[in-house]
Design a protein around this motif. Structure first.
Motif, PDB file in Angstrom:
ATOM      1  N   GLY A 144       1.938 -19.537  20.407  1.00 18.89           N
ATOM      2  CA  GLY A 144       3.343 -18.944  21.191  1.00 18.89           C
ATOM      3  C   GLY A 144       4.162 -18.291  20.253  1.00 18.89           C
ATOM      4  N   TYR A 145       4.348 -18.550  18.926  1.00 21.67           N
ATOM      5  CA  TYR A 145       5.135 -18.194  17.970  1.00 21.67           C
ATOM      6  C   TYR A 145       4.683 -16.817  17.446  1.00 21.67           C
ATOM      7  N   ARG A 146       5.479 -15.719  17.391  1.00 28.31           N
ATOM      8  CA  ARG A 146       5.170 -14.488  16.746  1.00 28.31           C
ATOM      9  C   ARG A 146       5.678 -14.381  15.488  1.00 28.31           C
ATOM     10  N   ILE A 147       5.130 -13.831  14.370  1.00 26.06           N
ATOM     11  CA  ILE A 147       5.578 -13.731  13.122  1.00 26.06           C
ATOM     12  C   ILE A 147       5.297 -12.352  12.429  1.00 26.06           C
ATOM     13  N   PHE A 148       6.580 -11.887  12.256  1.00 20.52           N
ATOM     14  CA  PHE A 148       6.731 -10.355  11.804  1.00 20.52           C
ATOM     15  C   PHE A 148       6.943 -10.163  10.310  1.00 20.52           C
ATOM     16  N   GLN A 149       6.411  -9.202   9.907  1.00 23.26           N
ATOM     17  CA  GLN A 149       6.736  -8.734   8.350  1.00 23.26           C
ATOM     18  C   GLN A 149       8.122  -8.075   8.666  1.00 23.26           C
ATOM     19  N   GLU A 150       9.391  -8.527   7.846  1.00 27.54           N
ATOM     20  CA  GLU A 150      10.592  -8.015   8.006  1.00 27.54           C
ATOM     21  C   GLU A 150      11.009  -7.128   6.607  1.00 27.54           C
ATOM     22  N   ASN A 182       2.701  -3.578  11.005  1.00 26.02           N
ATOM     23  CA  ASN A 182       2.213  -3.167  12.280  1.00 26.02           C
ATOM     24  C   ASN A 182       1.391  -4.289  12.737  1.00 26.02           C
ATOM     25  N   LYS A 183       1.042  -5.290  12.218  1.00 20.97           N
ATOM     26  CA  LYS A 183       0.127  -6.499  12.622  1.00 20.97           C
ATOM     27  C   LYS A 183       1.151  -7.709  12.627  1.00 20.97           C
ATOM     28  N   ILE A 184       1.235  -8.169  13.799  1.00 21.76           N
ATOM     29  CA  ILE A 184       2.168  -9.385  14.176  1.00 21.76           C
ATOM     30  C   ILE A 184       1.131 -10.507  14.081  1.00 21.76           C
ATOM     31  N   GLY A 185       1.536 -11.756  13.110  1.00 20.12           N
ATOM     32  CA  GLY A 185       0.868 -12.829  13.538  1.00 20.12           C
ATOM     33  C   GLY A 185       1.296 -13.517  14.634  1.00 20.12           C
ATOM     34  N   ARG A 186       0.189 -14.459  15.329  1.00 20.83           N
ATOM     35  CA  ARG A 186       0.625 -15.163  16.382  1.00 20.83           C
ATOM     36  C   ARG A 186       0.036 -16.710  16.157  1.00 20.83           C
ATOM     37  N   TYR A 187       0.820 -17.766  16.369  1.00 15.95           N
ATOM     38  CA  TYR A 187       0.416 -19.177  16.188  1.00 15.95           C
ATOM     39  C   TYR A 187       1.040 -19.738  17.527  1.00 15.95           C
ATOM     40  N   GLU A 198       0.939  -1.089   0.054  1.00  9.41           N
ATOM     41  CA  GLU A 198      -0.037   0.115  -0.070  1.00  9.41           C
ATOM     42  C   GLU A 198       0.968   1.122   0.024  1.00  9.41           C
ATOM     43  N   TYR A 199       0.413   2.207  -0.864  1.00  9.57           N
ATOM     44  CA  TYR A 199       1.171   3.370  -0.790  1.00  9.57           C
ATOM     45  C   TYR A 199       0.537   4.643  -0.264  1.00  9.57           C
ATOM     46  N   HIS A 200       1.255   5.486  -0.018  1.00 12.59           N
ATOM     47  CA  HIS A 200       0.831   6.835   0.736  1.00 12.59           C
ATOM     48  C   HIS A 200      -0.074   7.771  -0.712  1.00 12.59           C
ATOM     49  N   GLU A 201      -1.019   8.131  -0.430  1.00 14.77           N
ATOM     50  CA  GLU A 201      -1.917   8.686  -1.379  1.00 14.77           C
ATOM     51  C   GLU A 201      -1.109   9.700  -2.442  1.00 14.77           C
ATOM     52  N   GLY A 202      -1.365   9.302  -3.771  1.00 18.85           N
ATOM     53  CA  GLY A 202      -0.414  10.509  -4.638  1.00 18.85           C
ATOM     54  C   GLY A 202       1.100  10.064  -4.857  1.00 18.85           C
ATOM     55  N   THR A 203       1.512   9.185  -3.982  1.00 15.96           N
ATOM     56  CA  THR A 203       3.071   9.127  -4.101  1.00 15.96           C
ATOM     57  C   THR A 203       3.583   7.500  -4.517  1.00 15.96           C
ATOM     58  N   ARG A 204       4.646   7.212  -4.278  1.00 16.50           N
ATOM     59  CA  ARG A 204       5.109   5.797  -4.364  1.00 16.50           C
ATOM     60  C   ARG A 204       5.728   5.367  -3.100  1.00 16.50           C
ATOM     61  N   ALA A 205       5.727   6.295  -2.202  1.00 16.86           N
ATOM     62  CA  ALA A 205       6.314   5.975  -0.970  1.00 16.86           C
ATOM     63  C   ALA A 205       5.419   4.782  -0.315  1.00 16.86           C
ATOM     64  N   PRO A 206       5.998   3.857   0.115  1.00 18.22           N
ATOM     65  CA  PRO A 206       5.119   2.800   0.872  1.00 18.22           C
ATOM     66  C   PRO A 206       4.496   3.227   2.229  1.00 18.22           C
ATOM     67  N   LYS A 207       3.260   2.881   2.478  1.00 17.51           N
ATOM     68  CA  LYS A 207       2.767   2.890   3.553  1.00 17.51           C
ATOM     69  C   LYS A 207       2.609   1.903   4.380  1.00 17.51           C
ATOM     70  N   ASP A 208       2.305   0.695   3.748  1.00 19.95           N
ATOM     71  CA  ASP A 208       2.399  -0.568   4.605  1.00 19.95           C
ATOM     72  C   ASP A 208       2.735  -1.871   3.353  1.00 19.95           C
ATOM     73  N   TYR A 209       3.350  -2.857   3.828  1.00 23.18           N
ATOM     74  CA  TYR A 209       3.266  -3.894   2.987  1.00 23.18           C
ATOM     75  C   TYR A 209       2.796  -5.111   3.950  1.00 23.18           C
ATOM     76  N   ILE A 210       2.196  -5.979   3.238  1.00 27.39           N
ATOM     77  CA  ILE A 210       1.136  -6.932   3.682  1.00 27.39           C
ATOM     78  C   ILE A 210       1.427  -8.352   3.308  1.00 27.39           C
ATOM     79  N   SER A 211       1.778  -9.297   4.111  1.00 32.63           N
ATOM     80  CA  SER A 211       1.794 -10.841   3.429  1.00 32.63           C
ATOM     81  C   SER A 211       0.593 -11.532   4.102  1.00 32.63           C
TER      82      SER A 211
END
Length: 181
Positions: free
Chosen positions: A123-129, A116-121, A85-98
């Protein structure tokens, strides 16, 4: 005498300060526990690709390569789709989602992970890196740290409690300043 005066007299009026030091100790102990016991692995996946459960975690706290304890991932991870996802009117990344699917034996669990949304399973935590430049792949950090995280959260809860207690106690400086107004 009311309960507050009994409690502060019983603890010598220093209980909130003692609680503050206990909180700081727990936060530091949690960090140390994380350093020595947390396990994590970086998983690079392309869209449609599946990691198998034989990928291993390595204990990051112990830098000696001979003492790294390996254990399998709790399940297989498949990257279904990667979005940017990009900031409106730009090519600057706002969020990346898996959009991933966790496959544990015959149980299939879809999870959406973003910056900003961590996956949990279990006791394991999954981060977008990170992500691939062609936006067809994603790098995830899978982390297992039940003890360190728990200690730090308890420490921060006690820190908040002790700070509020110190701020609102009857004989405290803050209450004395409020009365002076």
């Amino acid at each position: 005498a009311d309960k507050y005066n009994e409690m502060t007299t019983h603890f010598g009026g220093n209980f909130p300060k003692t609680l503050l030091f206990i909180a700081i100790f727990l936060i530091l102990a949690g960090g140390l526990c994380t350093y020595f016991t947390a396990r994590s692995v970086h998983v690079h996946l392309r869209e449609g690709e599946c990691s198998n459960a034989t990928n291993t975690f390595f204990n990051e706290g112990l830098r000696d390569s001979n003492s790294n304890a390996a254990s399998p991932l709790p399940c297989s991870i498949r990257l279904e789709r990667f979005d940017m996802e990009y900031h409106e009117g730009t090519r600057a990344p706002k969020d990346y989602i898996s959009h991933i699917t966790l496959i544990d034996n015959s149980i299939v669990t879809p999870i959406r992970i973003s910056m900003n949304k961590i996956g949990r399973y279990h006791g394991y935590r999954i981060f977008q890196e990170d992500y691939d430049e062609d936006l067809k792949g994603s790098v995830l950090l899978v982390r297992y740290d039940p003890w360190g995280t728990t200690l730090v959260y308890i420490g921060f809860a006690l820190l908040l409690l002790s700070m509020v207690w110190l701020l609102l106690r009857r004989d405290g400086t803050f209450r004395r300043l409020l009365r002076a107004l």
